[in-house]
Design a protein around this motif. Structure first.
Motif, PDB file in Angstrom:
ATOM      1  N   ALA A 102       0.855  -1.185   0.000  1.00 20.99           N
ATOM      2  CA  ALA A 102       0.000   0.000   0.000  1.00 20.99           C
ATOM      3  C   ALA A 102       0.892   1.235   0.000  1.00 20.99           C
ATOM      4  O   ALA A 102       1.893   1.300   0.720  1.00 20.99           O
ATOM      5  CB  ALA A 102      -0.891   0.011   1.225  1.00 20.99           C
ATOM      6  N   VAL A 103       0.519   2.219  -0.842  1.00 15.69           N
ATOM      7  CA  VAL A 103       1.305   3.450  -0.933  1.00 15.69           C
ATOM      8  C   VAL A 103       0.373   4.663  -0.881  1.00 15.69           C
ATOM      9  O   VAL A 103      -0.794   4.590  -1.212  1.00 15.69           O
ATOM     10  CB  VAL A 103       2.156   3.496  -2.221  1.00 15.69           C
ATOM     11  N   LYS A 104       0.944   5.784  -0.450  1.00 15.03           N
ATOM     12  CA  LYS A 104       0.243   7.069  -0.380  1.00 15.03           C
ATOM     13  C   LYS A 104       0.988   8.043  -1.273  1.00 15.03           C
ATOM     14  O   LYS A 104       2.208   8.204  -1.169  1.00 15.03           O
ATOM     15  CB  LYS A 104       0.236   7.578   1.070  1.00 15.03           C
ATOM     16  N   PHE A 105       0.242   8.713  -2.188  1.00 10.02           N
ATOM     17  CA  PHE A 105       0.856   9.679  -3.098  1.00 10.02           C
ATOM     18  C   PHE A 105       1.366  10.887  -2.311  1.00 10.02           C
ATOM     19  O   PHE A 105       0.717  11.346  -1.376  1.00 10.02           O
ATOM     20  CB  PHE A 105      -0.120  10.117  -4.176  1.00 10.02           C
ATOM     21  N   ILE A 106       2.496  11.416  -2.727  1.00 13.47           N
ATOM     22  CA  ILE A 106       3.096  12.609  -2.101  1.00 13.47           C
ATOM     23  C   ILE A 106       2.652  13.829  -2.902  1.00 13.47           C
ATOM     24  O   ILE A 106       2.720  13.852  -4.095  1.00 13.47           O
ATOM     25  CB  ILE A 106       4.637  12.521  -2.073  1.00 13.47           C
TER      26      ILE A 106
END
Length: 106
Positions: A102-106
Motif C-alpha cells: 500500500a502506498v500514499k501519493f506525495i
C-alpha cells in the motif's frame, strides 16, 4: 475504495509515493454439490472444467475486493507490486490471496 489503483508494477509513472505497508485480501471458496458432480463427470471425458474456472475467478475477484478494502482502511491511494497466490485446501475448495504494498501519493 474502487478508486484505489492496483498495479503489478513497482513504479507508477508520474507518481511519487511513500510506502504505508503490506496489504492482503484473502478468501476461501467452494463449489456447490451440483457443480462438483458436474466437474467430476467432466474429469472423465477431459476438457475445461468451467465450474472450477468460475470458482477461481470469483475467488480472485473477492480477494482483490478485500485487498482494496484493506488498502482503503490504511489510507492508501494505490497498491503496487500486487500478486496472487492460490492453493487447494481440498478437492472442492480453493483459497486465494491477493497481496501487495500500500502506498500514499506525495
Amino acid at each position: 475504495m474502487a478508486d484505489i489503483l492496483i498495479t503489478t508494477t513497482e513504479k507508477i509513472p508520474g507518481q511519487e509515493y511513500e510506502i504505508i505497508g503490506e496489504v492482503f485480501g484473502l478468501t476461501t471458496q467452494s463449489k456447490n454439490v451440483v457443480k462438483n458432480i458436474g466437474a467430476g463427470l467432466k474429469n472423465i471425458v477431459g476438457g475445461e472444467i468451467k465450474a472450477y474456472t468460475e470458482l477461481l475467478t470469483e475467488a480472485r475477484d473477492e480477494a482483490v475486493k478485500r485487498l482494496r478494502k484493506n488498502a482503503a482502511e490504511m489510507g492508501a491511494d494505490a497498491v503496487v507490486m500486487m500478486r496472487y497466490d492460490s492453493d487447494s485446501i481440498s478437492q472442492d475448495m480453493e483459497t486465494v490471496a491477493a497481496y501487495g504494498t500500500a502506498v500514499k501519493f506525495i
